[in-house]
Design a protein around this motif. Structure first.
Motif, short mmCIF file in Angstrom:
data_model
loop_
_atom_site.label_atom_id
_atom_site.label_comp_id
_atom_site.label_asym_id
_atom_site.label_seq_id
_atom_site.Cartn_x
_atom_site.Cartn_y
_atom_site.Cartn_z
N LEU A 62 7.56 7.99 15.29
CA LEU A 62 6.19 8.23 15.77
C LEU A 62 5.51 9.32 14.96
O LEU A 62 4.32 9.23 14.65
CB LEU A 62 6.21 8.64 17.24
N THR A 63 6.25 10.36 14.62
CA THR A 63 5.68 11.44 13.81
C THR A 63 5.24 10.91 12.45
O THR A 63 4.15 11.24 11.96
CB THR A 63 6.70 12.57 13.63
N LYS A 64 6.06 10.09 11.84
CA LYS A 64 5.72 9.52 10.53
C LYS A 64 4.52 8.57 10.65
O LYS A 64 3.64 8.55 9.77
CB LYS A 64 6.93 8.79 9.95
N LEU A 65 4.47 7.79 11.73
CA LEU A 65 3.34 6.88 11.91
C LEU A 65 2.05 7.66 12.13
O LEU A 65 0.99 7.27 11.62
CB LEU A 65 3.61 5.96 13.09
N ALA A 66 2.13 8.76 12.86
CA ALA A 66 0.94 9.60 13.07
C ALA A 66 0.46 10.19 11.75
O ALA A 66 -0.75 10.29 11.51
CB ALA A 66 1.26 10.71 14.07
N THR A 67 1.39 10.56 10.89
CA THR A 67 1.02 11.08 9.57
C THR A 67 0.28 10.02 8.77
O THR A 67 -0.74 10.30 8.12
CB THR A 67 2.27 11.54 8.80
N LEU A 68 0.77 8.79 8.80
CA LEU A 68 0.10 7.69 8.10
C LEU A 68 -1.29 7.45 8.66
O LEU A 68 -2.25 7.20 7.91
CB LEU A 68 0.94 6.42 8.21
N SER A 69 -1.43 7.54 9.96
CA SER A 69 -2.73 7.34 10.60
C SER A 69 -3.74 8.38 10.14
O SER A 69 -4.92 8.09 9.92
CB SER A 69 -2.58 7.39 12.13
N LYS A 70 -3.26 9.62 9.99
CA LYS A 70 -4.13 10.72 9.59
C LYS A 70 -4.63 10.60 8.15
O LYS A 70 -5.63 11.22 7.78
CB LYS A 70 -3.39 12.06 9.72
N GLN A 71 -3.95 9.81 7.36
CA GLN A 71 -4.28 9.76 5.93
C GLN A 71 -5.58 9.04 5.63
O GLN A 71 -6.09 9.14 4.51
CB GLN A 71 -3.10 9.11 5.17
N HIS A 72 -6.13 8.30 6.62
CA HIS A 72 -7.40 7.60 6.41
C HIS A 72 -8.24 7.69 7.67
O HIS A 72 -7.71 7.59 8.79
CB HIS A 72 -7.15 6.13 6.04
N LYS A 73 -9.53 7.85 7.51
CA LYS A 73 -10.40 8.02 8.68
C LYS A 73 -10.44 6.78 9.55
O LYS A 73 -10.82 6.84 10.72
CB LYS A 73 -11.80 8.41 8.25
N THR A 74 -10.05 5.63 9.01
CA THR A 74 -9.98 4.40 9.80
C THR A 74 -8.85 4.44 10.83
O THR A 74 -8.89 3.73 11.83
CB THR A 74 -9.75 3.18 8.90
N GLY A 75 -7.81 5.22 10.55
CA GLY A 75 -6.63 5.23 11.40
C GLY A 75 -5.70 4.06 11.13
O GLY A 75 -4.64 3.94 11.76
N LEU A 76 -6.07 3.19 10.19
CA LEU A 76 -5.24 2.03 9.88
C LEU A 76 -3.96 2.45 9.17
O LEU A 76 -3.96 3.38 8.37
CB LEU A 76 -6.02 1.05 9.01
N VAL A 77 -2.89 1.76 9.49
CA VAL A 77 -1.58 2.06 8.89
C VAL A 77 -1.10 0.85 8.08
O VAL A 77 -1.50 -0.28 8.36
CB VAL A 77 -0.55 2.43 9.97
N PRO A 78 -0.26 1.06 7.09
CA PRO A 78 0.18 -0.04 6.23
C PRO A 78 1.33 -0.85 6.82
O PRO A 78 1.99 -0.41 7.78
CB PRO A 78 0.65 0.69 4.97
N ASP A 79 1.59 -2.00 6.25
CA ASP A 79 2.74 -2.80 6.66
C ASP A 79 4.04 -2.00 6.50
O ASP A 79 4.90 -2.01 7.37
CB ASP A 79 2.84 -4.07 5.79
N PHE A 80 4.17 -1.34 5.36
CA PHE A 80 5.38 -0.58 5.06
C PHE A 80 5.02 0.81 4.55
O PHE A 80 3.98 1.00 3.93
CB PHE A 80 6.22 -1.29 3.99
N ALA A 81 5.91 1.75 4.82
CA ALA A 81 5.74 3.10 4.31
C ALA A 81 7.04 3.54 3.65
O ALA A 81 8.11 3.00 3.94
CB ALA A 81 5.39 4.06 5.45
N VAL A 82 6.92 4.50 2.75
CA VAL A 82 8.09 5.03 2.04
C VAL A 82 8.20 6.52 2.34
O VAL A 82 7.22 7.27 2.22
CB VAL A 82 7.96 4.82 0.52
#
Length: 226
Positions: A77-97
């Motif tokens: 969840l912490t990692k997903l929240a970080t991904l969400s913060k990276q763009h003002k849309t809040g959209l997250v990618p299929d995969f993260a590294v």
């Protein structure tokens, strides 16, 4: 009935144990993308965003008394929240590294397809996976996603994480999880709830496998703890 319930619990415990044995990165405390993603491969550091299922992790933790499920939930969840913060849309990618610097969206074809870094056919499940969680990170991530979708005149089949539509057509793969999340907060997302109900306009027998599967899951209640 009790015997059936015991059998289900026994099977669930066995599956949970196998997941932590074969599909668990104990360094980052996250689920890997498959049992082939071993510690000696780059895939070991890959996270599928739709694998973040806090309500499921909570249930598995309670069933197995294994504290690692709580750690998995917290880490992912912490990692997903970080991904969400990276763009003002809040959209997250299929995969993260996961890297030494943190977590980033995967690059095109870094994991599976050219859509790896977009809100595409894997990330589409995220709103449904988070909708039943009371964890404030899950609530915040979903509200950001839902705010973006609420601003769209039409829910299309995928977006770049900056908000550009990938296709000009609709798909229940995307609409069904959004509708499910809107159901859990219909007062806030009334418009999405109303427009999302169109996922039931077409029989699941007339839909492609993936569309039909997500529509059916939404119809029977998604991934609630009960």
């Amino acid at each position: 009935m009790a015997k059936a319930s015991n059998n289900i619990n026994t099977l669930a415990k066995a599956i949970a144990a196998d997941i932590l044995r074969y599909e668990y990165n104990d360094q980052q405390q996250l689920l890997t993308v498959g049992d082939w993603a071993t510690a000696d491969t780059a895939a070991y550091r890959v996270m599928r965003t739709s694998d973040v299922m806090p309500s499921v992790f909570t249930s598995l933790g309670e069933l197995t008394n294994d504290q690692r499920w709580g750690q998995v939930s917290d880490s992912m969840l912490t990692k997903l929240a970080t991904l969400s913060k990276q763009h003002k849309t809040g959209l997250v990618p299929d995969f993260a590294v996961v890297t030494k610097q943190g977590v980033r969206a995967a690059k095109a074809k870094e994991v599976a397809t050219k859509q790896d870094g977009h809100y595409a056919y894997n990330a589409a499940r995220v709103p449904m996976m988070l909708a039943d969680s009371s964890d404030q990170r899950a609530v915040w991530i979903n509200r950001r996603l839902m705010h973006f979708f609420d601003q769209q005149t039409q829910l299309l089949a995928g977006y770049t994480v900056t908000g550009k539509a990938l296709h000009k057509y609709e798909s229940n793969v995307f609409s069904a999880p959004i509708f499910y999340a809107a159901q859990s907060d219909a007062d806030r997302y009334g418009n999405l709830y109303k427009t999302g109900a169109t996922i039931y306009n077409r029989s699941v027998a007339q839909q492609p496998y993936y569309d039909a599967t997500l529509t059916a899951l939404v119809a029977v209640g998604g991934f609630k703890n009960d």
